[in-house]
Design a protein around this motif. Sequence first.
Motif, PDB file in Angstrom:
ATOM      1  N   SER A 166       0.826  -1.210   0.000  1.00  0.00           N
ATOM      2  CA  SER A 166       0.000   0.000   0.000  1.00  0.00           C
ATOM      3  C   SER A 166       0.856   1.255   0.000  1.00  0.00           C
ATOM      4  N   VAL A 167       1.963   1.231   0.753  1.00  0.00           N
ATOM      5  CA  VAL A 167       2.804   2.433   0.843  1.00  0.00           C
ATOM      6  C   VAL A 167       3.533   2.684  -0.466  1.00  0.00           C
ATOM      7  N   VAL A 168       4.062   1.614  -1.074  1.00  0.00           N
ATOM      8  CA  VAL A 168       4.748   1.777  -2.363  1.00  0.00           C
ATOM      9  C   VAL A 168       3.791   2.353  -3.403  1.00  0.00           C
ATOM     10  N   SER A 169       2.579   1.831  -3.416  1.00  0.00           N
ATOM     11  CA  SER A 169       1.588   2.334  -4.376  1.00  0.00           C
ATOM     12  C   SER A 169       1.269   3.798  -4.113  1.00  0.00           C
ATOM     13  N   ALA A 170       1.081   4.145  -2.833  1.00  0.00           N
ATOM     14  CA  ALA A 170       0.726   5.529  -2.499  1.00  0.00           C
ATOM     15  C   ALA A 170       1.870   6.479  -2.819  1.00  0.00           C
ATOM     16  N   LEU A 171       3.100   6.102  -2.465  1.00  0.00           N
ATOM     17  CA  LEU A 171       4.246   6.995  -2.708  1.00  0.00           C
ATOM     18  C   LEU A 171       4.533   7.139  -4.197  1.00  0.00           C
ATOM     19  N   SER A 172       4.383   6.070  -4.964  1.00  0.00           N
ATOM     20  CA  SER A 172       4.615   6.184  -6.406  1.00  0.00           C
ATOM     21  C   SER A 172       3.599   7.127  -7.042  1.00  0.00           C
ATOM     22  N   ARG A 173       2.354   7.096  -6.538  1.00  0.00           N
ATOM     23  CA  ARG A 173       1.346   8.044  -7.047  1.00  0.00           C
ATOM     24  C   ARG A 173       1.712   9.473  -6.665  1.00  0.00           C
ATOM     25  N   GLN A 174       2.223   9.647  -5.454  1.00  0.00           N
ATOM     26  CA  GLN A 174       2.659  10.990  -5.044  1.00  0.00           C
ATOM     27  C   GLN A 174       3.790  11.493  -5.927  1.00  0.00           C
ATOM     28  N   ALA A 175       4.752  10.610  -6.236  1.00  0.00           N
ATOM     29  CA  ALA A 175       5.864  11.003  -7.108  1.00  0.00           C
ATOM     30  C   ALA A 175       5.343  11.433  -8.475  1.00  0.00           C
ATOM     31  N   ALA A 176       4.384  10.671  -9.007  1.00  0.00           N
ATOM     32  CA  ALA A 176       3.806  11.024 -10.309  1.00  0.00           C
ATOM     33  C   ALA A 176       3.096  12.371 -10.232  1.00  0.00           C
ATOM     34  N   ARG A 177       2.384  12.609  -9.129  1.00  0.00           N
ATOM     35  CA  ARG A 177       1.684  13.883  -8.981  1.00  0.00           C
ATOM     36  C   ARG A 177       2.672  15.050  -8.872  1.00  0.00           C
ATOM     37  N   LEU A 178       3.749  14.861  -8.100  1.00  0.00           N
ATOM     38  CA  LEU A 178       4.757  15.918  -7.978  1.00  0.00           C
ATOM     39  C   LEU A 178       5.395  16.218  -9.338  1.00  0.00           C
ATOM     40  N   ALA A 179       5.681  15.161 -10.086  1.00  0.00           N
ATOM     41  CA  ALA A 179       6.263  15.360 -11.420  1.00  0.00           C
ATOM     42  C   ALA A 179       5.299  16.104 -12.326  1.00  0.00           C
ATOM     43  N   ARG A 180       4.030  15.723 -12.255  1.00  0.00           N
ATOM     44  CA  ARG A 180       3.005  16.377 -13.092  1.00  0.00           C
ATOM     45  C   ARG A 180       2.880  17.854 -12.719  1.00  0.00           C
ATOM     46  N   GLU A 181       2.905  18.160 -11.412  1.00  0.00           N
ATOM     47  CA  GLU A 181       2.811  19.552 -10.968  1.00  0.00           C
ATOM     48  C   GLU A 181       4.025  20.363 -11.421  1.00  0.00           C
ATOM     49  N   ALA A 182       5.168  19.673 -11.597  1.00  0.00           N
ATOM     50  CA  ALA A 182       6.370  20.353 -12.078  1.00  0.00           C
ATOM     51  C   ALA A 182       6.419  20.422 -13.597  1.00  0.00           C
ATOM     52  N   GLY A 183       5.363  19.928 -14.253  1.00  0.00           N
ATOM     53  CA  GLY A 183       5.277  20.072 -15.703  1.00  0.00           C
ATOM     54  C   GLY A 183       5.712  18.875 -16.505  1.00  0.00           C
ATOM     55  N   HIS A 184       5.882  17.704 -15.838  1.00  0.00           N
ATOM     56  CA  HIS A 184       6.335  16.515 -16.563  1.00  0.00           C
ATOM     57  C   HIS A 184       5.483  15.320 -16.141  1.00  0.00           C
ATOM     58  N   ARG A 185       4.765  14.751 -17.086  1.00  0.00           N
ATOM     59  CA  ARG A 185       3.909  13.590 -16.804  1.00  0.00           C
ATOM     60  C   ARG A 185       4.734  12.317 -16.969  1.00  0.00           C
ATOM     61  N   LEU A 186       4.651  11.410 -15.981  1.00  0.00           N
ATOM     62  CA  LEU A 186       5.385  10.153 -16.041  1.00  0.00           C
ATOM     63  C   LEU A 186       4.642   9.152 -16.923  1.00  0.00           C
ATOM     64  N   SER A 187       5.388   8.486 -17.789  1.00  0.00           N
ATOM     65  CA  SER A 187       4.801   7.404 -18.577  1.00  0.00           C
ATOM     66  C   SER A 187       4.608   6.181 -17.678  1.00  0.00           C
ATOM     67  N   GLU A 188       3.916   5.163 -18.208  1.00  0.00           N
ATOM     68  CA  GLU A 188       3.721   3.935 -17.427  1.00  0.00           C
ATOM     69  C   GLU A 188       5.059   3.282 -17.109  1.00  0.00           C
ATOM     70  N   ALA A 189       5.990   3.322 -18.087  1.00  0.00           N
ATOM     71  CA  ALA A 189       7.310   2.726 -17.848  1.00  0.00           C
ATOM     72  C   ALA A 189       8.052   3.479 -16.741  1.00  0.00           C
ATOM     73  N   ALA A 190       7.978   4.804 -16.785  1.00  0.00           N
ATOM     74  CA  ALA A 190       8.643   5.599 -15.745  1.00  0.00           C
ATOM     75  C   ALA A 190       7.997   5.371 -14.381  1.00  0.00           C
ATOM     76  N   GLN A 191       6.673   5.220 -14.369  1.00  0.00           N
ATOM     77  CA  GLN A 191       5.961   4.936 -13.113  1.00  0.00           C
ATOM     78  C   GLN A 191       6.423   3.603 -12.529  1.00  0.00           C
ATOM     79  N   ARG A 192       6.608   2.598 -13.398  1.00  0.00           N
ATOM     80  CA  ARG A 192       7.096   1.308 -12.921  1.00  0.00           C
ATOM     81  C   ARG A 192       8.518   1.419 -12.378  1.00  0.00           C
ATOM     82  N   GLU A 193       9.320   2.260 -12.999  1.00  0.00           N
ATOM     83  CA  GLU A 193      10.685   2.458 -12.504  1.00  0.00           C
ATOM     84  C   GLU A 193      10.687   3.116 -11.128  1.00  0.00           C
ATOM     85  N   VAL A 194       9.765   4.049 -10.899  1.00  0.00           N
ATOM     86  CA  VAL A 194       9.648   4.648  -9.564  1.00  0.00           C
ATOM     87  C   VAL A 194       9.278   3.574  -8.542  1.00  0.00           C
ATOM     88  N   GLU A 195       8.319   2.714  -8.900  1.00  0.00           N
ATOM     89  CA  GLU A 195       7.917   1.638  -7.988  1.00  0.00           C
ATOM     90  C   GLU A 195       9.079   0.684  -7.732  1.00  0.00           C
TER      91      GLU A 195
END
Length: 312
Positions: free
Chosen positions: A112-141
């Motif tokens: 649950s924590v890995v899933s929640a933190l990876s979503r937070q990372a994606a949101r932070l990246a999106r807020e900074a102007g860069h959307r994570l692809s599915e591959a990049a999201q998997r790399e964060v996880e």
Amino acid sequence: MQRRGGHRREDGDHDAESVESVLDELYTTPPSDFVALREEHAKAARTAGHKEDARRIHAARRPTLSAWAANLLTRSRPEESRRFLDLGQALREAYRTLDADGLKELSAQRRSVVSALSRQAARLAREAGHRLSEAAQREVESTLQAVLADPDAAARWAGGRLEGSLTPPSEFPSDTVPAEPAPRERATRTKTHPTGRAKDELAERRRKRRQDLTRAEQAAERAERQVRDRRAEHADADSAFRHTGDELDRAREEVSAAERRLRQAQQRLERAERERCESQERERTAADALDRAEHEAREAARQVDRLAGRVK
């Protein structure tokens, strides 16, 4: 060195701490802006005479998009990151001591924590102007899983300067720890029917094939990361090459302008020398004319005196 906010450090304040601050800033800067900002800081350090600082800054490698998002997460969410690191330590300890109950509970938290933190990372990246692809999201996880499994990976992520994604070790525990078989069970297994042995051998071959597949997949992931790293290094080198080319062009333009100014100054000098010679010649001519006029005036005065004496 110029820092964000318009504040410029004096040379005496430029120390190791300021270099660390610059590196922290770089690794939370979007990868698309990384090289330009790095070269700006390195140039400022060289201009200030801090060659070693400039070398350290220039040696910083641009992170991948997923590594940047992971860096952004640990920098922007320090309290949650600390709790995540504590979870990883507890999970590794439970695995080391074969605490099945503790491992089961912590593994549930892990998912649950890995899933929640990876979503937070994606949101932070999106807020900074860069959307994570599915591959990049998997790399964060994958990076977050590695942080839980490996203390070295945890230390690297906590430093906030990842250049690429991390991969958890293959021996990291699954969600549960197999229980030790009971004595009767062990005795029964020693008397397995030949058909049971064949099934065991088949299961063992399948297990080995799965291990081979896992190792092959990990090797492929490592190769892919190396390709991404080499591409990033090539992009850095290409950007630096273009930057130095621009610097060379500006230097040539400055030299050409200086040469033009030198030629113009030389022409003005030559013109001034000619005019001075001409003025000097006019001054001599005027002096000669003055001498002649004064001589003629004296002669005329003497002639007047002589004529006046005769009249008397």
